[in-house]
Write a protein that holds these residues in place. Structure first.
Motif, PDB file in Angstrom:
ATOM      1  N   LYS A  29       0.812  -1.222   0.000  1.00  0.00           N
ATOM      2  CA  LYS A  29       0.000   0.000   0.000  1.00  0.00           C
ATOM      3  C   LYS A  29       0.846   1.273   0.000  1.00  0.00           C
ATOM      4  CE  LYS A  29      -3.914  -2.381   1.034  1.00  0.00           C
ATOM      5  NZ  LYS A  29      -3.672  -3.588   0.334  1.00  0.00           N
ATOM      6  N   GLY A  30       1.961   1.246  -0.712  1.00  0.00           N
ATOM      7  CA  GLY A  30       2.792   2.432  -0.861  1.00  0.00           C
ATOM      8  C   GLY A  30       3.645   2.783   0.343  1.00  0.00           C
ATOM      9  N   ASN A  31       3.707   1.925   1.348  1.00  0.00           N
ATOM     10  CA  ASN A  31       4.529   2.192   2.531  1.00  0.00           C
ATOM     11  C   ASN A  31       6.001   1.943   2.174  1.00  0.00           C
ATOM     12  OD1 ASN A  31       5.859   2.213   5.002  1.00  0.00           O
ATOM     13  ND2 ASN A  31       4.117   1.320   6.087  1.00  0.00           N
ATOM     14  N   MET A  32       6.689   3.012   1.804  1.00  0.00           N
ATOM     15  CA  MET A  32       8.072   2.884   1.327  1.00  0.00           C
ATOM     16  C   MET A  32       9.026   2.394   2.411  1.00  0.00           C
ATOM     17  SD  MET A  32       8.271   3.179  -1.808  1.00  0.00           S
ATOM     18  CE  MET A  32      10.046   3.213  -1.968  1.00  0.00           C
ATOM     19  N   THR A  33       8.714   2.668   3.674  1.00  0.00           N
ATOM     20  CA  THR A  33       9.585   2.189   4.750  1.00  0.00           C
ATOM     21  C   THR A  33       9.583   0.659   4.780  1.00  0.00           C
ATOM     22  OG1 THR A  33       9.013   4.181   5.990  1.00  0.00           O
ATOM     23  CG2 THR A  33      10.150   2.451   7.182  1.00  0.00           C
ATOM     24  N   LYS A  34       8.409   0.071   4.597  1.00  0.00           N
ATOM     25  CA  LYS A  34       8.330  -1.394   4.575  1.00  0.00           C
ATOM     26  C   LYS A  34       9.015  -1.953   3.333  1.00  0.00           C
ATOM     27  CE  LYS A  34       4.145  -2.046   7.316  1.00  0.00           C
ATOM     28  NZ  LYS A  34       2.790  -2.603   7.347  1.00  0.00           N
ATOM     29  N   VAL A  35       8.844  -1.291   2.208  1.00  0.00           N
ATOM     30  CA  VAL A  35       9.487  -1.739   0.963  1.00  0.00           C
ATOM     31  C   VAL A  35      11.007  -1.695   1.123  1.00  0.00           C
ATOM     32  CG1 VAL A  35       9.835  -1.203  -1.477  1.00  0.00           C
ATOM     33  CG2 VAL A  35       7.548  -1.049  -0.498  1.00  0.00           C
ATOM     34  N   LEU A  36      11.512  -0.593   1.673  1.00  0.00           N
ATOM     35  CA  LEU A  36      12.965  -0.467   1.867  1.00  0.00           C
ATOM     36  C   LEU A  36      13.477  -1.441   2.920  1.00  0.00           C
ATOM     37  CD1 LEU A  36      13.358   3.405   1.620  1.00  0.00           C
ATOM     38  CD2 LEU A  36      13.950   1.682  -0.092  1.00  0.00           C
ATOM     39  N   ALA A  37      12.637  -1.758   3.920  1.00  0.00           N
ATOM     40  CA  ALA A  37      13.035  -2.752   4.923  1.00  0.00           C
ATOM     41  C   ALA A  37      13.240  -4.116   4.264  1.00  0.00           C
ATOM     42  CB  ALA A  37      11.980  -2.840   6.024  1.00  0.00           C
ATOM     43  N   ILE A  38      12.335  -4.482   3.367  1.00  0.00           N
ATOM     44  CA  ILE A  38      12.475  -5.755   2.648  1.00  0.00           C
ATOM     45  C   ILE A  38      13.719  -5.715   1.771  1.00  0.00           C
ATOM     46  CG2 ILE A  38      11.452  -7.193   0.841  1.00  0.00           C
ATOM     47  CD1 ILE A  38       8.708  -6.581   2.085  1.00  0.00           C
ATOM     48  N   LYS A  39      13.920  -4.610   1.067  1.00  0.00           N
ATOM     49  CA  LYS A  39      15.090  -4.474   0.193  1.00  0.00           C
ATOM     50  C   LYS A  39      16.392  -4.601   0.984  1.00  0.00           C
ATOM     51  CE  LYS A  39      17.022  -1.319  -3.254  1.00  0.00           C
ATOM     52  NZ  LYS A  39      17.097  -2.212  -4.390  1.00  0.00           N
ATOM     53  N   LEU A  40      16.473  -3.907   2.116  1.00  0.00           N
ATOM     54  CA  LEU A  40      17.670  -3.996   2.960  1.00  0.00           C
ATOM     55  C   LEU A  40      17.885  -5.408   3.479  1.00  0.00           C
ATOM     56  CD1 LEU A  40      17.798  -0.852   5.275  1.00  0.00           C
ATOM     57  CD2 LEU A  40      19.539  -1.624   3.679  1.00  0.00           C
ATOM     58  N   ASP A  41      16.817  -6.018   3.966  1.00  0.00           N
ATOM     59  CA  ASP A  41      16.925  -7.354   4.552  1.00  0.00           C
ATOM     60  C   ASP A  41      17.394  -8.374   3.524  1.00  0.00           C
ATOM     61  OD1 ASP A  41      16.503  -9.882   5.762  1.00  0.00           O
ATOM     62  OD2 ASP A  41      14.927  -9.060   7.009  1.00  0.00           O
ATOM     63  N   VAL A  42      16.831  -8.317   2.326  1.00  0.00           N
ATOM     64  CA  VAL A  42      17.131  -9.326   1.312  1.00  0.00           C
ATOM     65  C   VAL A  42      18.491  -9.078   0.651  1.00  0.00           C
ATOM     66  CG1 VAL A  42      16.365 -10.305  -0.880  1.00  0.00           C
ATOM     67  CG2 VAL A  42      14.710  -9.822   0.898  1.00  0.00           C
ATOM     68  N   GLU A  43      18.762  -7.849   0.259  1.00  0.00           N
ATOM     69  CA  GLU A  43      20.002  -7.573  -0.468  1.00  0.00           C
ATOM     70  C   GLU A  43      21.230  -7.567   0.434  1.00  0.00           C
ATOM     71  OE1 GLU A  43      19.479  -4.060  -2.835  1.00  0.00           O
ATOM     72  OE2 GLU A  43      18.048  -5.059  -4.168  1.00  0.00           O
ATOM     73  N   HIS A  44      21.057  -7.288   1.716  1.00  0.00           N
ATOM     74  CA  HIS A  44      22.193  -7.261   2.657  1.00  0.00           C
ATOM     75  C   HIS A  44      22.040  -8.344   3.710  1.00  0.00           C
ATOM     76  CE1 HIS A  44      23.611  -3.542   0.903  1.00  0.00           C
ATOM     77  NE2 HIS A  44      22.372  -3.095   0.940  1.00  0.00           N
ATOM     78  N   TYR A  45      21.487  -9.488   3.300  1.00  0.00           N
ATOM     79  CA  TYR A  45      21.200 -10.583   4.226  1.00  0.00           C
ATOM     80  C   TYR A  45      22.475 -11.038   4.942  1.00  0.00           C
ATOM     81  CZ  TYR A  45      19.468 -15.004   5.993  1.00  0.00           C
ATOM     82  OH  TYR A  45      19.108 -16.039   6.807  1.00  0.00           O
TER      83      TYR A  45
END
Length: 122
Positions: A29-45
């Motif tokens: 739903k456009g929550n960029m903080t959640k989107v960036l949290a997923i991006k950080l978690d996955v790409e910098h696992y």
């Protein structure tokens, strides 16, 4: 092994594609903080702690924890991205392994294989 003869192994790091980012924005739903949290978690696992991720996003560690445990959409999307990451690295390592099947004629040689195939070997 000499340095000029060494084989350089190159594995492309996983990055979430633009189409997947758009999909995440839509699902969350456009929550960029959640989107960036997923991006950080996955790409910098494995490279960032939960506290470091929370600090980078400007949220508390407990907020990140609540998203991972209680927000089923966030949890599903995070798991989905981790599966895509795993598949990416499986493909990359498969490219490196260069495994191929060796035929019996390559092992025995053509003449020995022909004798074996015809039942003429002792």
């Amino acid at each position: 092994m000499r340095s000029d003869k060494m084989v350089r192994i190159s594995i492309k790091p996983f990055e979430i594609k633009d189409a997947e980012m758009d999909r995440l924005k839509r699902e969350l739903k456009g929550n960029m903080t959640k989107v960036l949290a997923i991006k950080l978690d996955v790409e910098h696992y494995g490279k960032l702690t939960q506290q470091q991720m929370a600090d980078a996003l400007g949220i508390t560690r407990m907020t990140l924890y609540r998203w991972k445990v209680y927000d089923y959409i966030f949890e599903y999307e995070l798991e989905r991205q981790h599966e895509l990451r795993s598949e990416h690295y499986r493909r990359e390592y498969r490219k490196l392994s260069d495994r191929r099947r060796v035929s019996a004629s390559e092992i025995l040689g053509d003449a020995a294989y022909l004798r074996m195939a015809l039942g003429l070997s002792n």
